[in-house]
Design an enzyme around this catalytic site. Structure first.
Site, PDB file in Angstrom:
ATOM      1  N   SER A   1     -36.958  36.248 -27.999  1.00 45.65           N
ATOM      2  CA  SER A   1     -36.451  36.295 -29.352  1.00 45.65           C
ATOM      3  C   SER A   1     -34.923  36.345 -29.427  1.00 45.65           C
ATOM      4  CB  SER A   1     -37.014  37.520 -30.069  1.00 45.65           C
ATOM      5  OG  SER A   1     -36.565  38.716 -29.463  1.00 45.65           O
TER       6      SER A   1
ATOM      7  N   SER B   1     -37.743  38.937 -24.130  1.00 46.13           N
ATOM      8  CA  SER B   1     -36.806  38.411 -25.123  1.00 46.13           C
ATOM      9  C   SER B   1     -35.348  38.344 -24.681  1.00 46.13           C
ATOM     10  CB  SER B   1     -36.909  39.222 -26.412  1.00 46.13           C
ATOM     11  OG  SER B   1     -38.067  38.862 -27.109  1.00 46.13           O
TER      12      SER B   1
ATOM     13  N   LYS C   1     -27.098  41.024 -31.002  1.00 45.15           N
ATOM     14  CA  LYS C   1     -28.300  40.510 -31.652  1.00 45.15           C
ATOM     15  C   LYS C   1     -28.463  41.214 -32.992  1.00 45.15           C
ATOM     16  CE  LYS C   1     -33.296  39.960 -30.612  1.00 45.15           C
ATOM     17  NZ  LYS C   1     -34.342  40.287 -29.629  1.00 45.15           N
TER      18      LYS C   1
END
Lengths: 487, 498
Positions: free
Chosen positions: A156, A180, A81
């Site tokens: 997210s 997330s 990420k």
């Protein structure tokens, strides 16, 4: 029929690499080719450095040829990420503020993955500064859900979930502050693990809400998640909040821990707002565990109704402070319009941050302001203690909790324009972060429209080995992860 | 308690006496090898931005980790000043935007500082240089630990930031509003500096910013309990600026009152070069720092064993040492004042005093000769070739009469240059008092007594000092090399028989 390399699990690929049936370069090339083919439609990546990935793969092959392979992750392409620092690679947090920022250092998890021989491929899209539940808040455009390109992958860590589902990575890392990792895992039909707060070092993770953030793996199977967790967990002297605890061999423990477990069903997690198809899938999972001989017991987490409010006070307070450093002075976006230093702050931040980030900074600044601190922040911390106590009380009588991961399946891009409606996506995941517990989302079915459904299992602090074994028991009785999106 | 009052010539019939009330916030940089939240070195005078790393620069993802040596130092400072050490202390973020602060928050301590209470002993000027002044304890509110910020260098059109100083461990020592004159503030700062240097906590070099001071100053009519409106005076960058700045501010406030005005709560910037101050901001413009506990750092529990270990490292402080030197060694005040303020010098003195058994003589040698030579040579005491053993040996030679005072001075000079032992120098250079033939000495004494009937009569009449009149001719006969102690003894023995 054998699956293409890019859709196989770490365990399968590691066996072929060890047997020299395939090379790491071959595997990485396959993943890169798949990424090139799907990225125009999925957009899970903010950037990728194919040359470096291939060089790492080649180095892995050299190690293996010399009999110096580092273990099951050696040569496995893993995507991170874009909030996790990799030396000399972009680190943007999907924000215009850091669009041109290149990290001069490795996060601890990055170092650990490098040491395990992993091939680090790609910087994965997410909501800006990890704030959001759909990856629509990325300054570089949203990611699409590989199961339905018109839908969001969740957030997210949407890029991490979508890349894995699409076959653009063999495993990925995300970060989970209020759900997330787990929510996008459920939306994209993959396994997502949020470890106990303090198990994985946060050094090198761009902070959103420091007391809630935790890095964790996305993987195709529970065993793969155990392998990645084993590689990244452990005390780090550069993170004061990382816990000093012995790290078991999670993969080996999977076989050792066979239950039966006492499973709690928190009644507050099955109320209004739960999609009936999801409710039904979760009921079937409960029935499955019952059949396995597990004791199923209804429990109560009475402060659940306060989770969302508590979260949005604590998380935004910390975020308002953590994001103060992005001011355009030394790095990051600097406005060309600024006339003086105060103007530089205002303009750079006005131009560099997106709407959701600004909303949370303003909210967080407000709750910490003189005269409001006691009423908001301090009270929220007290409620947080009560929420944690709810879970610990439940663990007096059960080993784990079982809930849906998300009340709804993946929704359409642009569907949730109201921030509050978006915040409600996280009602089943937020309590876990506030309590600092480990939790995993595993695929538990599909809706009639072929959208993945996730089952959330919540464990006791630092008992990831138990949690993974419990999740694997479910996984072994089902074949949800054999299905892949039609891309 | 001394309280300095200022009389304001009033426009009305009555004249009111005002008293100043002063509290100081003193920042002391802690001398540690590395910075307070990361391993990069702390230091002064390096290439700009060379003492930095991701943590110091506040890069995305960087996290602070407490430097235990900095905690040790502040706990030690607290123990030295008699503070209560909090069983648990935590770290807070003090938030404000300024380019010298890389994260736009400073890690500090808000409501649970590590040290509470305590006091600083000060000495006010005495009636004369050789008279000890009044002592007083200035109570402390708290001491807390925080990180220093970077430094801005302002150019004509742009400012440059040097983050070398950022992240240096800094403690803030906050006094109660308990001082009443610039002299007291000056003495307070002097005492803190000595204490910190003594404890090895800081070098307190104000030019290097290792000791910085802000003052909160108000005035009120004498006898009034309520504090007046305070003004914070910043940038008191040398100890004399502290005295001058406070003096200036008290006068400024008195003048405002005298004109019939009121004091505005504000922060003022003192310019030591011009001796003037100007307003930086008023209360309305004050920051809301939005303090909250730093989630990246865990609270620290300070247990008894930790405190005990540091307590054992705490040295005796200068004033306590001064009292002990006066009591144990019977040294005069002025001599103790010379000896106690430098820990190395005090230790040096004690070692030589113990070796020689003659503290007063050792003290005099240090005050009169050693410090002068060190000053001329521009060296530190530690690099002086005259070690305590040298000085003790020299004092003993003089006491034994083996060398005379004039010769001892010559020996000292050579000893300072070469580090040779005094005995060897005296031998080599023939500076020893002559080994006297006792018969010869006795004859010189008899001759001297016989030649001075007047002095003999006086001595017999009980005037002891008359004996000195006999010594000159004896020394003359001995060409100055007779042992004066032996001469005295011989004369007394002979006189007793007369």
């Amino acid at each position: 029929m054998t699956l293409p390399l890019h859709l196989q699990a770490i365990t399968e690929l590691a066996a072929q690499l060890a047997a020299k049936k395939i090379s790491a370069v071959e595997l990485t090339s396959a993943v890169i080719a798949r990424t090139r083919a799907t990225e125009p439609r999925v957009h899970a990546f903010n950037s990728s450095d194919e040359a470096t990935a291939l060089a790492q793969a080649a180095a892995s092959d050299v190690r293996r040829a010399a009999g110096q392979s580092c273990g099951p992750l050696d040569g496995i392409p893993i995507g991170l990420k874009d909030v996790i620092a990799v030396k000399d690679q972009p680190l943007t947090a999907s924000s215009k503020m850091l669009a041109k920022f290149v990290s001069p250092y490795d996060a601890t998890v990055t170092t650990k993955l490098k040491n395990a021989g992993a091939v680090l491929h790609g910087r994965l899209n997410c909501d800006e500064f990890a704030m959001g539940s759909s990856t629509e808040n990325s300054a570089f455009g949203p990611t699409s859900n590989p199961w339905d390109l018109a839908r969001v992958p969740g957030g997210s860590s949407g890029g991490s979930a979508a890349a894995l589902a699409a076959g653009s990575a063999i495993a990925t890392l995300g970060s989970d502050t209020g759900g997330s990792i787990r929510q996008p895992a459920s939306f994209c039909g993959v396994v997502g693990l949020k470890p106990t707060y303090g198990l994985v070092s946060r050094f090198g993770l761009i902070a959103y809400a420091s007391s809630l953030d935790q890095i964790g793996p996305f993987a195709r199977t529970v065993e793969d998640a155990a392998i990645v967790l084993g590689a990244i967990a452990g005390h780090d002297e550069r993170d004061s909040t990382s816990f000093k605890t012995a790290i078991p061999d999670y993969r080996a423990e999977l076989a050792a821990r066979r239950g039966p477990w006492r499973i709690g069903i928190p009644k507050e997690y099955f109320g209004a707002g739960l999609d009936p198809e999801i409710g039904a899938a979760v009921e079937q999972a409960i029935a499955f565990y019952k059949k396995l001989g597990c004791e199923i017991r209804e429990v109560s987490l009475p402060h659940t109704q306060y989770c969302l409010d508590t979260y949005y006070i604590i998380a935004t307070a910390e975020a308002s402070s953590n994001l103060a450093r992005y001011d355009g002075v030394r790095y990051g976006h600097r406005s060309a319009q600024a006339k003086d230093i105060v103007d530089l702050y205002f303009q750079s931040r006005a131009e560099g941050f997106g709407a959701e980030v600004k909303r949370r900074i303003i909210l967080g600044t407000y709750v910490l302001s003189s005269g409001y601190y006691d009423a908001f922040y301090l009270r929220a911390q007290k409620v947080r203690t009560l929420i944690r106590q709810d879970f610990l009380n439940a663990y007096q009588e059960v080993d784990a909790l079982l809930t849906p991961t998300s009340p709804i399946p993946a929704f359409k891009l642009g569907e949730k324009s109201d921030p509050l409606a978006m915040y409600l996506c996280d009602i089943y995941t937020i309590g876990v972060n506030l309590a600092g517990l480990p939790a995993i989302s595993v695929p538990c079915g599909f809706t009639k429209t072929n959208l993945p459904i996730g089952l959330q299992l919540i464990g006791q602090p630092y008992q990831e080995a138990n949690l993974l074994a419990l999740a694997q028991a479910y996984e072994r009785g089902h074949e949800w992860n054999a299905k892949h999106p039609n891309l | 308690m001394t309280s300095v009052t200022h009389s304001v010539p009033s426009v009305s019939q009555s004249s009111i006496n005002y008293e100043a009330v002063i509290g100081l916030e003193v920042h002391v940089q802690i001398k540690t090898a590395s910075k307070v939240f990361t391993r990069v070195a702390a230091g002064y005078g390096h290439e700009p931005n060379s003492l930095t790393d991701p943590v110091v620069l506040g890069l995305p993802g960087a996290l602070p980790v407490m430097n235990k040596a900095a905690l040790d130092a502040i706990i030690k400072a607290g123990l030295l000043l008699g503070c209560e050490i909090a069983p648990v202390c935590k770290w807070d973020r003090k938030q404000y935007f300024y380019p010298d602060s890389p994260k736009n928050y400073q890690i500090s301590q808000y409501d649970q500082p590590i040290c509470l209470g305590g006091s600083v002993e000060i000495e006010l000027p005495g009636a004369a240089r050789n008279v000890m002044g009044a002592h007083k304890n200035i109570p402390l509110t708290r001491i807390h630990l925080e990180e220093d910020v970077g430094k801005l260098n302002h150019g004509a059109t742009e400012s440059l930031v040097d983050y070398n100083r950022a992240g240096t461990p800094l403690m803030e020592i906050v006094s109660d509003p308990a001082m009443h004159s610039a002299e007291e503030a000056y003495a307070y700062l002097t005492s803190i500096r000595a204490t910190m240097i003594y404890g090895g906590i800081s070098d307190c070099d104000m030019e290097k910013g290792q000791l910085r001071c802000d003052a909160n100053i108000s005035i009120r009519p004498v006898g009034q309990a309520k504090l007046g409106t305070k003004v914070e005076l910043k940038n008191l960058n040398s100890i004399s600026f502290v005295r001058d700045g406070i003096e200036h501010e008290i006068k400024r406030q008195l003048a405002v009152i005298e004109r019939g005005g009121t004091i505005v709560q504000e922060t003022r910037d003192y310019d030591g070069m011009t001796g003037t101050s100007q307003s930086l901001r008023t209360k309305e413009e004050a920051h809301d720092y939005r303090y909250f506990p730093d989630p990246d750092l865990l609270p620290v529990a300070v247990d008894a064993a930790w405190k005990a270990r540091l307590q054992a490292e705490c040295p005796e402080l200068p004033f306590a040492k001064q009292r002990r030197f006066q009591a144990d060694y019977a040294l005069p005040y002025t001599l103790t004042s010379v000896l106690v303020w430098d820990r190395a010098l005090a230790d040096y003195f004690e070692e030589a005093a113990k070796l020689s058994g003659k503290p007063q003589a050792v003290g005099n040698w240090i005050a009169n000769d050693l410090l002068r030579e060190i000053g001329h040579a521009k060296i530190e005491l530690a690099s002086s070739k005259v070690r305590p053993a040298h000085l003790a040996a020299l004092v003993q030679l003089v006491e034994a009469g083996t060398v005379l005072n004039q010769a001892a001075k010559e020996i000292f000079t050579e000893m300072f240059a070469t580090g040779e032992l005094p005995e060897a120098i005296a031998e080599k250079r023939g500076l020893k008092a002559a080994p006297t033939d006792n018969n010869e000495l006795e004859q010189w004494c008899r001759d001297s007594i016989a030649a001075n009937a007047k002095a003999l009569a006086e001595f017999k009449a009980g005037k002891d000092s008359a004996i000195n009149a006999f010594k000159g001719p004896v020394m003359k006969a001995a060409k100055g090399k007779a042992n004066p102690k032996l001469v005295d003894e011989t004369l007394r023995r002979l006189l007793a028989g007369m």
